[in-house]
Design a protein around this motif. Sequence first.
Motif, mmCIF file in Angstrom:
data_model
loop_
_atom_site.group_PDB
_atom_site.id
_atom_site.type_symbol
_atom_site.label_atom_id
_atom_site.label_comp_id
_atom_site.label_asym_id
_atom_site.label_seq_id
_atom_site.Cartn_x
_atom_site.Cartn_y
_atom_site.Cartn_z
ATOM 1 N N ILE A 136 3.220 90.972 31.366
ATOM 2 C CA ILE A 136 4.182 91.632 30.481
ATOM 3 C C ILE A 136 5.313 90.666 30.177
ATOM 4 O O ILE A 136 5.948 90.118 31.081
ATOM 5 C CB ILE A 136 4.739 92.907 31.141
ATOM 6 N N ILE A 137 5.533 90.466 28.888
ATOM 7 C CA ILE A 137 6.659 89.645 28.435
ATOM 8 C C ILE A 137 7.389 90.439 27.359
ATOM 9 O O ILE A 137 6.839 90.693 26.287
ATOM 10 C CB ILE A 137 6.189 88.288 27.885
ATOM 11 N N SER A 138 8.614 90.868 27.682
ATOM 12 C CA SER A 138 9.436 91.622 26.730
ATOM 13 C C SER A 138 10.693 90.817 26.455
ATOM 14 O O SER A 138 11.608 90.760 27.282
ATOM 15 C CB SER A 138 9.786 93.003 27.301
ATOM 16 N N LEU A 139 10.718 90.162 25.290
ATOM 17 C CA LEU A 139 11.858 89.321 24.960
ATOM 18 C C LEU A 139 13.109 90.147 24.692
ATOM 19 O O LEU A 139 14.219 89.739 25.056
ATOM 20 C CB LEU A 139 11.512 88.465 23.727
ATOM 21 N N SER A 140 12.959 91.310 24.063
ATOM 22 C CA SER A 140 14.124 92.132 23.751
ATOM 23 C C SER A 140 14.807 92.649 25.011
ATOM 24 O O SER A 140 16.030 92.804 25.053
ATOM 25 C CB SER A 140 13.712 93.315 22.868
ATOM 26 N N SER A 141 14.021 92.905 26.061
ATOM 27 C CA SER A 141 14.587 93.408 27.318
ATOM 28 C C SER A 141 14.787 92.317 28.344
ATOM 29 O O SER A 141 15.267 92.597 29.453
ATOM 30 C CB SER A 141 13.671 94.493 27.906
ATOM 31 N N ARG A 142 14.364 91.102 28.010
ATOM 32 C CA ARG A 142 14.457 89.968 28.920
ATOM 33 C C ARG A 142 13.749 90.272 30.244
ATOM 34 O O ARG A 142 14.291 90.106 31.339
ATOM 35 C CB ARG A 142 15.917 89.599 29.190
ATOM 36 N N PHE A 143 12.509 90.731 30.094
ATOM 37 C CA PHE A 143 11.732 91.117 31.270
ATOM 38 C C PHE A 143 10.387 90.395 31.255
ATOM 39 O O PHE A 143 9.698 90.349 30.224
ATOM 40 C CB PHE A 143 11.499 92.634 31.285
ATOM 41 N N ILE A 144 10.014 89.838 32.417
ATOM 42 C CA ILE A 144 8.704 89.212 32.618
ATOM 43 C C ILE A 144 8.156 89.732 33.938
ATOM 44 O O ILE A 144 8.851 89.706 34.966
ATOM 45 C CB ILE A 144 8.791 87.680 32.639
ATOM 46 N N GLY A 145 6.932 90.228 33.936
ATOM 47 C CA GLY A 145 6.351 90.750 35.167
ATOM 48 C C GLY A 145 4.869 91.006 35.014
ATOM 49 O O GLY A 145 4.284 90.808 33.939
#
Length: 584
Positions: A89-98
Amino acid sequence: MKKWLAVIVVLLLLILVLAPGGMGIIAQKRIKDLAQNWPANSPFSIKVLSYDRGWFSSTMQLDVTVTNPAHNPPVHVFVNESIVHGPVIISLSSRFIGIGQAYAHGEFVVPEDQQALFKQYIDQTNLVTNCLFLHLFGSVTVKLNVPEMTITNPADPQTKVIIEGLSTVAKISPRAAHISSQSVMQSLTWQDAASTMIIDNLHGHSNLSKTVEGLWLGDINLDLDGLAYNSGSKTLFSLKNAEYKSTSKEKDGLVSGNNHLSFESLTLQGSTYGPAEVAVNVQNVNAEPLAQLKRLAKVMQQQDGSGLAAQYTKRTERLVLKTIARGMQLTVNPISMQTPNGEITGQLNISMPNLLDDASGKTIKHPHVTIGQLIGGAQGSLQFSVPKVIVLNSLQNTILDNMKAMSQMLGNDASKDASLTAAAQQRASAQLQGWVAAGLLIENGTNYQFNAAYQQGKLLVNGKPIFNPAFGAPAMPMPTMGGPAPAMNAQPTSGTSVPAVVVPAQPAAQGSAPAGSSAPADQGSAPTGSSAPADQGSAPADSSVPADQGSVPADSSASATSDQSSMPAAAPMPPTVGTPAANQ
């Protein structure tokens, strides 16, 4: 080698390309199941309005409905969610990687038809941001963040609630068997035209697990930097650096727990107390009846007014007895607080007998537990040390309140506080001297000490027996609230003035005290020599209660204040049961 490397690369590409579609299907099912199985007794409900599933991502809109206890129309808040599928999971808008099944991010938005109503109270329509992370193996992490906002009462614009930096994170295991959470509130301010309350930097942490009986046990920590309530420029209440810690666990069907509360300082009406701490330790609480009590309380709440209150009360009593009848132990130690007048210290220990297991440790089938069995086998001890000034002021206030109430009941003017206050001061001092002489209090420097112990039906106060189960009467004179205690082998100081709250004169009953005897000072008697009408069972008129029983000396004044609001002196009252005068 290159061949194997190529195979690994192809597999990874297939996972990255094919897996998100499957993860999206699983995530949609889990989210819909969560909404459908939402607890019915929750103050709000969740409904999936729309779900548009793609291959790598999805969008969803939830309707969160908040019910109003006042039967007003329910409040609807929409939650718009953007969902990124796993496993990577890479969410640039939420600045989340997992790595997980899915990650959702969105905002609580007020519907357009209700925005005008909300703007009367809140100056923004984006209320809460949230994140939902579905882990690979079933756990769920939920994050909520409340932005800085001001809530204003439209009927009184000067009444406001200002929230700064409120956030919480919770991780829920599969089947909700384990929940851990962390919450932070940087500041919350409530204010109106005359006063202000400020909560500063509140932190909370919990780590709880559900037992097979349905109990939630684990760790809870709360830390508060400051709490203050001000009226204008004056601080009425202030609490600094308060901390609460709780741990609990279950082993072999028995629950144990430790609780610790402390604070650095507490300011109340201009007086500052602290530091202070109190620790409560509980052991050997029977887990099964405790869980039944919890379930029964829920049923009673749901069926309130159903006519089964008496049945539920009896069942509750039985469960309470079984909860503590496996050798429950309660320890409160330390009890410690600094005051402007000195330090208060103490400790309490209580242990109950084990009536549910036999000597070999096996559970007794169909045990019948009674209150008498518990009391007979219970043991306990209590120790307290309190500054003399605090004891004197508390006793004086109690006596003064009783004197005012009695005076008003008899139709007298209780507004003359000066005379009543002086009388209460003298009487409180005399009563404390009587308690010390009777051995109920021990003087230790600037403090009074009190020690009590209970075992096998016997109560000891400062090492002296108070209750004798063989006779069912006090083994030493007991004081009556509102007057000095009978002294043990000690003569009162001659000339001591003991003002008393006076009650209307009553005729002496048959078998009363000797006609010439004076009542103990705590009964509000007149000076020695005032006699009641002699009856057939009375002693000779010149007999009197011995001075070592706490009677007022002949030269002491036992009358009320001499102003026009004073009340007539009372006739002598019968001696207290258990005193030598009563037994003659």
